[in-house]
Design an enzyme around this catalytic site. Structure first.
Site, mmCIF file in Angstrom:
data_model
loop_
_atom_site.group_PDB
_atom_site.id
_atom_site.type_symbol
_atom_site.label_atom_id
_atom_site.label_comp_id
_atom_site.label_asym_id
_atom_site.label_seq_id
_atom_site.Cartn_x
_atom_site.Cartn_y
_atom_site.Cartn_z
ATOM 1 N N TYR A 145 -2.772 -5.577 -1.884
ATOM 2 C CA TYR A 145 -2.773 -3.946 -2.025
ATOM 3 C C TYR A 145 -2.994 -3.381 -0.423
ATOM 4 C CZ TYR A 145 -2.961 0.867 -3.523
ATOM 5 O OH TYR A 145 -3.611 1.630 -2.958
ATOM 6 N N LYS A 198 0.116 -1.860 1.520
ATOM 7 C CA LYS A 198 0.050 0.104 2.381
ATOM 8 C C LYS A 198 -0.128 0.472 4.243
ATOM 9 C CE LYS A 198 -0.380 2.321 -1.221
ATOM 10 N NZ LYS A 198 0.426 3.527 -2.278
#
Length: 272
Positions: free
Chosen positions: A171, A175
């Site tokens: 994750y 990002k």
């Protein structure tokens, strides 16, 4: 919101991805409440039934001055994104603001135990989906003002893109990719009047943790124990604020925390 922001947003067409819940849903309502007299909203998500309910609720609250178009769309599917603009009604095609909000996290596994399926869905949604949506909408913005362009691209990043943490490697990587893409895009479009904006929330209480823990609500609730996280409305207000600035003002990069948070991993929790 001020009358000045309302006037700047009037007449615009806003596209929000991942609009069925959380930050996307709140952002739809915030735009509608801010410019209730003359606004078009395109709301996309996989759960189109929720989008229709949001459209009905917005109309009930603000009236007919806001036109809402719910569209079923999975941004992780390139073919769906590729066909998206061509399928829009003509009156909704002149998109002024793109809010790339769709995103998710799956699991907290560490290498070498990270599931390939989780890796793929995070990259396909958070990175490839965001880039594909941007490439689908950007030509519309570039055609304005005799090629000088105009419009806003607002990408939802995360503190995770600035500060990786244990159990969030994939994750966090997605990002970080969003941040790099956003900064490159801003430089590539510097000769235009298109604003490229990134908003990086810290801890926000949405369905995010439920998805991360595969629907285990007890584990999701534990994430917020002893703290007061940001709400989707808090972030929505900032998104609309950024879109409502004067044309020459760019909120290029904004990090927002709840009061108890100082970094991705430093938080103060009250005893429960």
């Amino acid at each position: 919101m001020s009358l000045a922001i309302s006037k700047r947003l009037e007449g615009k067409t806003i596209l929000i991805t991942g609009a069925s819940s959380g930050i996307g849903r709140s952002t739809a309502f915030e735009f509608a409440r801010t410019a209730p007299k003359n606004l078009k909203l395109i709301l996309t998500a996989r759960r189109v039934d929720k989008l229709h309910q949001i459209a009905a609720d917005i109309q009930k609250e603000v009236g007919d001055g806001v036109q809402v178009l719910p569209v079923q769309l999975d941004v992780s599917k390139p073919d769906e994104v590729r066909e998206f603009v061509g399928k829009l009604p003509e009156e909704f095609k002149d998109i002024d603001v793109l809010v790339n909000n769709a995103g998710l996290s799956r699991g907290v596994a560490r290498a070498p135990e990270i599931a390939e399926e989780d890796m793929n869905i995070m990259f396909d949604t958070n990175v490839t989906g965001l880039i594909n949506m941007t490439q689908a909408i950007l030509p519309i913005m570039l055609r304005r003002n005799n090629g000088e362009g105009a419009g806003d691209i607002i990408n939802l990043g995360s503190i995770a893109g600035r500060e990786p943490y244990v159990g969030g490697s994939i994750y966090c990587a997605t990002k970080a990719a969003v941040k790099s893409f956003t900064e490159s895009l801003r430089k590539e479009l510097i000769s235009t009047r298109i604003r490229v904006i990134e908003i990086d929330p810290g801890q926000v209480e949405t369905e995010f943790s439920i998805v991360r823990y595969y629907g285990d609500k007890n584990k999701a609730d534990a994430v917020y124990a002893g703290v007061t996280p940001l709400t989707p409305d808090d972030i929505a207000e900032i998104i609309v604020f950024a879109a409502g600035r004067k044309e020459n003002v760019v909120i290029a990069d904004l990090l927002v925390f709840p009061n108890h948070q100082a970094s991705a991993t430093i938080m103060h929790r009250r005893p429960t």
